[in-house]
Scaffold this motif. Structure first.
Motif, PDB file in Angstrom:
ATOM      1  N   SER A 173       0.826  -1.204   0.000  1.00 34.28           N
ATOM      2  CA  SER A 173       0.000   0.000   0.000  1.00 34.28           C
ATOM      3  C   SER A 173       0.859   1.251   0.000  1.00 34.28           C
ATOM      4  O   SER A 173       0.581   2.199  -0.734  1.00 34.28           O
ATOM      5  CB  SER A 173      -0.905   0.033   1.234  1.00 34.28           C
ATOM      6  OG  SER A 173      -1.534  -1.199   1.386  1.00 34.28           O
ATOM      7  N   PHE A 202       1.562   6.415  -6.936  1.00 32.23           N
ATOM      8  CA  PHE A 202       0.375   7.180  -7.305  1.00 32.23           C
ATOM      9  C   PHE A 202       0.652   8.685  -7.324  1.00 32.23           C
ATOM     10  O   PHE A 202       0.268   9.387  -8.246  1.00 32.23           O
ATOM     11  CB  PHE A 202      -0.738   6.821  -6.310  1.00 32.23           C
ATOM     12  CG  PHE A 202      -1.916   7.732  -6.285  1.00 32.23           C
ATOM     13  CD1 PHE A 202      -2.783   7.806  -7.359  1.00 32.23           C
ATOM     14  CD2 PHE A 202      -2.184   8.504  -5.163  1.00 32.23           C
ATOM     15  CE1 PHE A 202      -3.885   8.638  -7.318  1.00 32.23           C
ATOM     16  CE2 PHE A 202      -3.289   9.325  -5.112  1.00 32.23           C
ATOM     17  CZ  PHE A 202      -4.145   9.401  -6.189  1.00 32.23           C
ATOM     18  N   LEU A 204      -5.883   4.276 -10.044  1.00 31.19           N
ATOM     19  CA  LEU A 204      -6.219   5.465  -9.251  1.00 31.19           C
ATOM     20  C   LEU A 204      -5.846   6.747  -9.997  1.00 31.19           C
ATOM     21  O   LEU A 204      -6.569   7.734  -9.951  1.00 31.19           O
ATOM     22  CB  LEU A 204      -5.511   5.420  -7.894  1.00 31.19           C
ATOM     23  CG  LEU A 204      -6.066   4.403  -6.907  1.00 31.19           C
ATOM     24  CD1 LEU A 204      -5.232   4.379  -5.648  1.00 31.19           C
ATOM     25  CD2 LEU A 204      -7.518   4.723  -6.563  1.00 31.19           C
ATOM     26  N   PHE A 230      -5.295   8.113  -1.509  1.00 33.56           N
ATOM     27  CA  PHE A 230      -4.796   7.408  -0.322  1.00 33.56           C
ATOM     28  C   PHE A 230      -5.950   6.710   0.400  1.00 33.56           C
ATOM     29  O   PHE A 230      -5.785   5.616   0.934  1.00 33.56           O
ATOM     30  CB  PHE A 230      -4.065   8.376   0.606  1.00 33.56           C
ATOM     31  CG  PHE A 230      -2.678   8.700   0.123  1.00 33.56           C
ATOM     32  CD1 PHE A 230      -1.786   7.684  -0.174  1.00 33.56           C
ATOM     33  CD2 PHE A 230      -2.277  10.003  -0.048  1.00 33.56           C
ATOM     34  CE1 PHE A 230      -0.513   7.968  -0.639  1.00 33.56           C
ATOM     35  CE2 PHE A 230      -1.000  10.300  -0.515  1.00 33.56           C
ATOM     36  CZ  PHE A 230      -0.124   9.282  -0.815  1.00 33.56           C
ATOM     37  N   TYR A 248      -8.575   5.371  -1.005  1.00 32.83           N
ATOM     38  CA  TYR A 248      -8.813   4.116  -1.729  1.00 32.83           C
ATOM     39  C   TYR A 248      -7.785   3.069  -1.338  1.00 32.83           C
ATOM     40  O   TYR A 248      -8.114   1.900  -1.119  1.00 32.83           O
ATOM     41  CB  TYR A 248      -8.730   4.354  -3.239  1.00 32.83           C
ATOM     42  CG  TYR A 248      -9.983   4.896  -3.849  1.00 32.83           C
ATOM     43  CD1 TYR A 248     -11.119   4.104  -3.967  1.00 32.83           C
ATOM     44  CD2 TYR A 248     -10.032   6.199  -4.339  1.00 32.83           C
ATOM     45  CE1 TYR A 248     -12.267   4.593  -4.542  1.00 32.83           C
ATOM     46  CE2 TYR A 248     -11.181   6.703  -4.917  1.00 32.83           C
ATOM     47  CZ  TYR A 248     -12.296   5.903  -5.023  1.00 32.83           C
ATOM     48  OH  TYR A 248     -13.424   6.381  -5.590  1.00 32.83           O
ATOM     49  N   LEU A 249      -6.508   3.509  -1.275  1.00 30.47           N
ATOM     50  CA  LEU A 249      -5.437   2.556  -0.966  1.00 30.47           C
ATOM     51  C   LEU A 249      -5.618   1.946   0.420  1.00 30.47           C
ATOM     52  O   LEU A 249      -5.459   0.742   0.606  1.00 30.47           O
ATOM     53  CB  LEU A 249      -4.076   3.249  -1.054  1.00 30.47           C
ATOM     54  CG  LEU A 249      -3.546   3.447  -2.458  1.00 30.47           C
ATOM     55  CD1 LEU A 249      -2.313   4.315  -2.450  1.00 30.47           C
ATOM     56  CD2 LEU A 249      -3.214   2.090  -3.080  1.00 30.47           C
ATOM     57  N   LEU A 257      -8.405  -0.505   0.243  1.00 30.84           N
ATOM     58  CA  LEU A 257      -7.982  -1.762  -0.391  1.00 30.84           C
ATOM     59  C   LEU A 257      -7.143  -2.590   0.570  1.00 30.84           C
ATOM     60  O   LEU A 257      -7.339  -3.810   0.691  1.00 30.84           O
ATOM     61  CB  LEU A 257      -7.167  -1.457  -1.647  1.00 30.84           C
ATOM     62  CG  LEU A 257      -7.954  -1.069  -2.896  1.00 30.84           C
ATOM     63  CD1 LEU A 257      -6.989  -0.687  -4.012  1.00 30.84           C
ATOM     64  CD2 LEU A 257      -8.820  -2.239  -3.348  1.00 30.84           C
TER      65      LEU A 257
END
Lengths: 206, 150
Positions: A45, A52, A92, B128, B130-131, B134
């Motif tokens: 993550s 990202f 994303l 972030f 969303y991350l 997840l």
């Protein structure tokens, strides 16, 4: 580095999605065998988050604008899991930054993910050969971007561009990125080796 | 005397007729407005102008799109074109090395506003979010698997 919607023909887009799906399955299966995936989740993550936002760091290189990619760093730190992480990061970016496109997620993941996997391989081999970590980290980071440039040029020739012309243009504009990513990857590897070496794909017994 | 009275009456009728139907006898006229030049500018995220990018302008008439002209942007990412007489809707596509964007330009309907976008900081924050979501789902699944094994 991100190909937008409406540039590629549908057959290239489909090939991109198929290859990405297959590689996603292989890399996930592979990482499950290698180690406990749930221990990898926080690392995955954090790295996906870094990937990202890295694309927001733009460097104007006339006549275009380039940005950090960090796929080499992803490969070195995450190993085979870099492919799913890049897939998540690109999705994303497409949703939130309109960076790249939805139809091109497959081919874009391929263009950045395969070099990440190669960077992982290069890093491991270089480490076994006894090359200093900083140096092999920098080489992996720079080379990953360079291989991505080749992949991008190859995807764009399907639109009728001349390979040599387009490859030269992308390669020249990405020279600053190759250098920056080599420095970034090299220093992150050096830092991790000192602080938390278990994050790197190296055996400590040596 | 009698004749002049009849004449006067007829004149009155004639005058009334012309005043009551003024338009009927006029020719129908047309007017077509023309905008001399349309200027478009495109840039990359981060603000760098898309210099020397390929531009394709499609004219849209009755829903039919056809290639009107092609060209390249100048060093400031600008491109100028003269619209066709009578066509007020165009689609401009700008692309360079895999980057591509398009926009419909409609003079008749006014310029479309860009749809409202979240500020960049919010979009990063959302990413972030969303991350973390997840990661949470993945950890939940891993934990459930672990529980089942015991």
């Amino acid at each position: 580095m991100h190909i937008s919607d409406g540039v590629l023909s549908s057959s290239v887009i489909i090939v991109g999605f198929v290859i990405t799906l297959v590689l996603l399955m292989i890399t996930l299966r592979c990482s499950m065998k290698q180690s406990d995936v749930k221990e990898q989740i926080p690392k995955l993550s954090v790295m996906a988050g870094a990937f990202f936002v890295a694309s927001l760091i733009h460097i104007p290189v006339p006549p275009t604008s380039v940005h950090l990619i960090l796929n080499g760093l992803m490969g070195v730190v995450l190993g085979v899991l870099s492919y799913p992480a890049i897939f998540i990061g690109l999705t994303l970016q497409a949703v939130l930054f309109q960076h790249g496109g939805f139809t091109t997620i497959g081919i874009n993941t391929m263009n950045m993910g395969i070099p990440a996997l190669l960077a992982y391989g290069i890093f491991k081999i270089g480490y076994q050969k006894g090359i200093p970590l900083v140096l092999i980290g920098a080489i992996s980071g720079g080379l990953a971007v360079f291989i991505s440039v080749i992949f991008l040029a190859m995807s764009l020739i399907t639109t009728g561009e001349e390979f040599i012309d387009i490859a030269r243009l992308i390669a020249i504009t990405h020279v600053p990125i190759v250098i920056i990513e080599a420095i970034v990857t090299g220093s992150v590897v050096a830092f991790l080796a000192k602080v938390k070496p278990e994050l790197l794909p190296i055996d400590m017994e040596r | 005397m009698r004749i002049s009275k009849t004449l006067n009456f007829m004149l009155l009728v004639l005058v009334l007729c012309t005043t009551l139907m003024p338009v009927a006898s006029a020719h129908r006229v047309y007017l077509l407005e023309q905008i001399n030049e349309v200027q478009i500018k495109s840039w990359y995220g981060g603000g760098t102008a898309m210099a020397d990018a390929d531009v394709e302008i499609y004219s849209i008439k009755d829903g039919q799109e056809e290639l009107y002209l092609e060209g390249k942007t100048d060093s400031e990412g600008m491109f100028y074109f003269t619209p066709k007489l009578g066509v007020s809707k165009y689609r401009a596509v700008v692309s360079a090395t895999g980057h591509s964007t398009d926009k419909v330009i409609d003079f008749a309907g006014g310029m479309q506003q860009e749809e409202a976008e979240l500020p960049l900081a919010m979009r990063i924050f959302a990413g972030f979010g969303y991350l973390i979501g997840l990661a949470g789902i993945a950890m939940y699944l891993a934990a459930r698997k672990l529980k089942n094994e015991h």
